[in-house]
Design a protein around this motif. Structure first.
Motif, short mmCIF file in Angstrom:
data_model
loop_
_atom_site.label_atom_id
_atom_site.label_comp_id
_atom_site.label_asym_id
_atom_site.label_seq_id
_atom_site.Cartn_x
_atom_site.Cartn_y
_atom_site.Cartn_z
N TRP A 286 0.78 -1.05 0.03
CA TRP A 286 -0.02 0.18 0.18
C TRP A 286 0.89 1.24 0.13
O TRP A 286 2.19 1.27 0.66
N ASP B 65 -4.13 6.23 -6.09
CA ASP B 65 -5.49 6.93 -6.00
C ASP B 65 -6.10 6.21 -7.21
O ASP B 65 -6.05 6.34 -8.45
N ILE B 66 -7.05 5.35 -6.89
CA ILE B 66 -7.84 4.61 -7.64
C ILE B 66 -9.64 5.04 -7.48
O ILE B 66 -10.27 4.23 -8.06
N ALA B 67 -9.75 5.74 -6.49
CA ALA B 67 -11.03 6.24 -6.42
C ALA B 67 -11.72 6.60 -7.54
O ALA B 67 -13.00 6.35 -7.83
N ASP B 68 -11.13 7.45 -8.44
CA ASP B 68 -11.63 8.25 -9.46
C ASP B 68 -11.43 7.24 -10.78
O ASP B 68 -11.87 7.83 -11.91
N SER B 69 -10.95 6.23 -10.76
CA SER B 69 -10.27 5.37 -11.92
C SER B 69 -11.69 4.78 -12.59
O SER B 69 -12.30 4.02 -11.61
#
Length: 131
Positions: A114, A119-123
């Motif tokens: 980790w 940042d995969i929240a908006d992917s």
């Protein structure tokens, strides 16, 4: 604290002086019946009030693991005594051990390491259903 569903507190001793000023709150705590309420709520705990004249009051807890804890309640309020009794009841009695070095493993996580930059929240993710 319960270990495998069993409360660890075995015995609770309230040690106080009969006429000392520092024991005023613990005497009031006992006379108002709060300790009786605690004893009825926790039937597995043996509660004992012990006179020790000329000494400051304390609460001593003995646990099933063989450990014991002692907390001084000199000149403390009734609410603080209630918190101490609850703290000792919810405690396991074990000593707190410091983990000095990072824990290393031979089998690293399959998810990867980790990082705060991840940042995969908006992917957007493409999901396809195949039959």
């Amino acid at each position: 604290m319960a270990t495998r569903g069993i409360k660890q507190l075995k015995q609770l001793q309230l040690v106080f002086c009969e006429h000392g000023g520092s024991s005023r709150s613990i005497r009031e705590y006992i006379s108002t019946g709060r300790i009786v309420q605690f004893a009825t709520d926790n039937p597995t705990v043996e509660v004992e009030a012990k006179l020790r004249n000329g000494k400051h009051p304390y609460v001593k807890a003995e646990y099933m693991t063989g450990y014991s804890k002692q907390v001084c309640i000199k000149n403390e309020s009734m609410d603080r005594i209630e918190k101490v009794v609850t703290l000792l009841n919810n405690s396991s009695g074990r000593k707190i051990t410091k983990i000095g070095a990072p824990i290393k493993t031979d089998t690293p996580s399959v998810q990867g390491v980790w990082t705060p930059m991840l940042d995969i929240a908006d992917s957007p993710f493409k999901v396809e259903f195949k039959e």
